[in-house]
Enzyme design. Sequence first.
Site, PDB file in Angstrom:
ATOM      1  N   SER A  89       0.839  -1.190   0.000  1.00 20.14           N
ATOM      2  CA  SER A  89       0.000   0.000   0.000  1.00 20.14           C
ATOM      3  C   SER A  89       0.875   1.241   0.000  1.00 20.14           C
ATOM      4  O   SER A  89       1.626   1.499   0.947  1.00 20.14           O
ATOM      5  CB  SER A  89      -0.906   0.021   1.228  1.00 20.14           C
ATOM      6  OG  SER A  89      -1.511   1.295   1.301  1.00 20.14           O
ATOM      7  N   HIS A 138      -1.106  -1.002  -4.306  1.00 23.07           N
ATOM      8  CA  HIS A 138      -2.412  -0.675  -3.735  1.00 23.07           C
ATOM      9  C   HIS A 138      -2.489   0.835  -3.493  1.00 23.07           C
ATOM     10  O   HIS A 138      -1.621   1.418  -2.831  1.00 23.07           O
ATOM     11  CB  HIS A 138      -2.562  -1.449  -2.417  1.00 23.07           C
ATOM     12  CG  HIS A 138      -3.892  -1.331  -1.759  1.00 23.07           C
ATOM     13  ND1 HIS A 138      -4.981  -2.084  -2.133  1.00 23.07           N
ATOM     14  CD2 HIS A 138      -4.309  -0.572  -0.723  1.00 23.07           C
ATOM     15  CE1 HIS A 138      -6.016  -1.799  -1.350  1.00 23.07           C
ATOM     16  NE2 HIS A 138      -5.639  -0.865  -0.487  1.00 23.07           N
ATOM     17  N   ASP A 178      -4.697   3.828  -1.937  1.00 22.90           N
ATOM     18  CA  ASP A 178      -5.796   4.124  -1.016  1.00 22.90           C
ATOM     19  C   ASP A 178      -6.334   5.520  -1.284  1.00 22.90           C
ATOM     20  O   ASP A 178      -5.745   6.523  -0.874  1.00 22.90           O
ATOM     21  CB  ASP A 178      -5.303   4.012   0.434  1.00 22.90           C
ATOM     22  CG  ASP A 178      -5.109   2.566   0.842  1.00 22.90           C
ATOM     23  OD1 ASP A 178      -6.077   1.792   0.725  1.00 22.90           O
ATOM     24  OD2 ASP A 178      -3.990   2.217   1.260  1.00 22.90           O
ATOM     25  N   MET A 203      -8.932   8.202  -0.516  1.00 22.90           N
ATOM     26  CA  MET A 203      -9.865   8.560   0.569  1.00 22.90           C
ATOM     27  C   MET A 203     -10.350   9.990   0.377  1.00 22.90           C
ATOM     28  O   MET A 203      -9.580  10.860  -0.031  1.00 22.90           O
ATOM     29  CB  MET A 203      -9.146   8.466   1.922  1.00 22.90           C
ATOM     30  CG  MET A 203      -8.436   7.151   2.171  1.00 22.90           C
ATOM     31  SD  MET A 203      -7.850   7.048   3.857  1.00 22.90           S
ATOM     32  CE  MET A 203      -6.806   5.589   3.766  1.00 22.90           C
ATOM     33  N   HIS A 246      -8.217   1.296  -4.308  1.00 27.51           N
ATOM     34  CA  HIS A 246      -9.191   1.042  -3.234  1.00 27.51           C
ATOM     35  C   HIS A 246      -9.860   2.376  -2.902  1.00 27.51           C
ATOM     36  O   HIS A 246      -9.260   3.231  -2.248  1.00 27.51           O
ATOM     37  CB  HIS A 246      -8.432   0.462  -2.027  1.00 27.51           C
ATOM     38  CG  HIS A 246      -9.268   0.247  -0.811  1.00 27.51           C
ATOM     39  ND1 HIS A 246      -8.712   0.031   0.440  1.00 27.51           N
ATOM     40  CD2 HIS A 246     -10.623   0.203  -0.633  1.00 27.51           C
ATOM     41  CE1 HIS A 246      -9.687  -0.136   1.325  1.00 27.51           C
ATOM     42  NE2 HIS A 246     -10.842  -0.026   0.713  1.00 27.51           N
ATOM     43  N   MET A 271     -12.101   4.577  -0.922  1.00 26.67           N
ATOM     44  CA  MET A 271     -12.827   4.760   0.342  1.00 26.67           C
ATOM     45  C   MET A 271     -13.517   6.113   0.247  1.00 26.67           C
ATOM     46  O   MET A 271     -13.064   7.123   0.786  1.00 26.67           O
ATOM     47  CB  MET A 271     -11.843   4.692   1.517  1.00 26.67           C
ATOM     48  CG  MET A 271     -11.410   3.265   1.827  1.00 26.67           C
ATOM     49  SD  MET A 271      -9.856   3.192   2.705  1.00 26.67           S
ATOM     50  CE  MET A 271      -8.732   3.272   1.304  1.00 26.67           C
ATOM     51  N   MET A 275     -11.883  -5.780   4.804  1.00 20.97           N
ATOM     52  CA  MET A 275     -11.086  -4.860   5.623  1.00 20.97           C
ATOM     53  C   MET A 275     -10.839  -5.501   6.990  1.00 20.97           C
ATOM     54  O   MET A 275     -11.781  -5.892   7.673  1.00 20.97           O
ATOM     55  CB  MET A 275     -11.813  -3.520   5.812  1.00 20.97           C
ATOM     56  CG  MET A 275     -11.842  -2.632   4.581  1.00 20.97           C
ATOM     57  SD  MET A 275     -10.218  -2.286   3.866  1.00 20.97           S
ATOM     58  CE  MET A 275      -9.398  -1.421   5.213  1.00 20.97           C
ATOM     59  N   GLY A 277      -1.248   1.449   9.654  1.00 23.64           N
ATOM     60  CA  GLY A 277      -0.607   1.226  10.941  1.00 23.64           C
ATOM     61  C   GLY A 277      -1.511   0.786  12.081  1.00 23.64           C
ATOM     62  O   GLY A 277      -1.114   0.847  13.242  1.00 23.64           O
ATOM     63  N   ASP A 284      -6.971  -6.408   3.826  1.00 26.87           N
ATOM     64  CA  ASP A 284      -6.301  -5.106   3.929  1.00 26.87           C
ATOM     65  C   ASP A 284      -6.405  -4.555   5.350  1.00 26.87           C
ATOM     66  O   ASP A 284      -7.518  -4.322   5.843  1.00 26.87           O
ATOM     67  CB  ASP A 284      -6.985  -4.153   2.932  1.00 26.87           C
ATOM     68  CG  ASP A 284      -6.352  -2.771   2.888  1.00 26.87           C
ATOM     69  OD1 ASP A 284      -5.286  -2.570   3.493  1.00 26.87           O
ATOM     70  OD2 ASP A 284      -6.948  -1.900   2.214  1.00 26.87           O
ATOM     71  N   SER A 286       2.417  -0.501   6.233  1.00 24.68           N
ATOM     72  CA  SER A 286       3.526  -0.231   7.157  1.00 24.68           C
ATOM     73  C   SER A 286       4.490  -1.407   7.266  1.00 24.68           C
ATOM     74  O   SER A 286       5.705  -1.191   7.342  1.00 24.68           O
ATOM     75  CB  SER A 286       2.991   0.176   8.531  1.00 24.68           C
ATOM     76  OG  SER A 286       1.920  -0.638   8.911  1.00 24.68           O
TER      77      SER A 286
HETATM   78  C1  DX5 Z   1      -6.564   1.568   5.397  1.00 24.88           C
HETATM   79  C2  DX5 Z   1      -6.073   1.265   4.026  1.00 24.88           C
HETATM   80  C3  DX5 Z   1      -4.961   0.290   3.972  1.00 24.88           C
HETATM   81  C4  DX5 Z   1      -3.695   0.720   4.677  1.00 24.88           C
HETATM   82  C5  DX5 Z   1      -3.050  -0.505   5.214  1.00 24.88           C
HETATM   83  O1  DX5 Z   1      -7.757   2.278   5.310  1.00 24.88           O
HETATM   84  O2  DX5 Z   1      -7.125   0.739   3.226  1.00 24.88           O
HETATM   85  O3  DX5 Z   1      -4.670  -0.090   2.638  1.00 24.88           O
HETATM   86  O4  DX5 Z   1      -2.801   1.386   3.836  1.00 24.88           O
HETATM   87  O5  DX5 Z   1      -1.996  -0.144   6.025  1.00 24.88           O
HETATM   88  P1  DX5 Z   1      -1.316  -1.128   7.051  1.00 24.88           P
HETATM   89  O6  DX5 Z   1      -0.816  -2.302   6.279  1.00 24.88           O
HETATM   90  O7  DX5 Z   1      -0.243  -0.304   7.653  1.00 24.88           O
HETATM   91  O8  DX5 Z   1      -2.387  -1.527   8.035  1.00 24.88           O
HETATM   92 ZN    ZN Z   2      -6.592  -0.106   1.237  1.00 25.76          ZN
END
Ligand code: DX5
Ligand code: ZN
Length: 217
Positions: free
Chosen positions: A7, A32, A34, A36, A65, A67, A137, A145, A175, A198
């Site tokens: 990610s 990946h 993210d 948002m 992804h 969100m 999720m 993190g 994820d 992370s």
């Molecule tokens: C959270 C994201 C994830 C995030 C995962 O809303 O969808 O993709 O980057 O991060 P880690 O692997 O650090 O939990």
């Molecule tokens: Zn994600």
Amino acid sequence: MITISPSLLACDFLNIESELKAFEGFTDLWFHLDIMDSHFVPNLTFGHPIVNLISKKTSIPLDAHFMVTNPEFYIETFKDYNIHNFTFHYEACENPMELILEAKKIYPSVGLSIKPGTDVSVLTDEILKELDLVLIMSVEPGFGGQSFIESTYDKVEYLNNKKSELKKKFVIQIDGGVKDINSKQLISAGADNLVAGSYVFKDGPSTYKSKVESLRN
Ligand code: DX5
Ligand code: ZN
């Protein structure tokens, strides 16, 4: 082979080009992204210009992804960035089936995601038959993190059984909080694709290869 999706939320954004290059030659890997909107989730990340730039700097498949509320607005506007997989949230739309069919006209792969509090049975057989990917999720979406939520394993097993029952090949992607200590159990339960932010990025580029391999065991 298990696909790993680092990610980019956890990468060094000021050096994104070298971060992308550090994964060149890796196989069974997606990036990946993210996306948002500060509405569906409290955080705000990146959008069209950044995804466009990333798409020009790598040939590794892009796994977006979303969100966001109103995912229908994004299906069309992200179509020129070579996105391989387009995932949006079940909780963000009234008629997921309509959007799945719309997105399938544009993207090679279409995914639907559920948040930790959403029962996996909302994904009806009718929906599962149309999907290329289901994203479970394993943390509350919004931030990297966080700690992995253990009830995820049951959802993965349920979907893996559904896959056999329906004779379908949809990818089961996980994820949030994915690390070497939970990847083995996720794979045993039926996960095909692990997103990790992370865990992959925290110790720098010289460790990316071993981190990615350690998730596949
Ligand atoms: C959270 C994201 C994830 C995030 C995962 O809303 O969808 O993709 O980057 O991060 P880690 O692997 O650090 O939990
Ligand atoms: Zn994600």
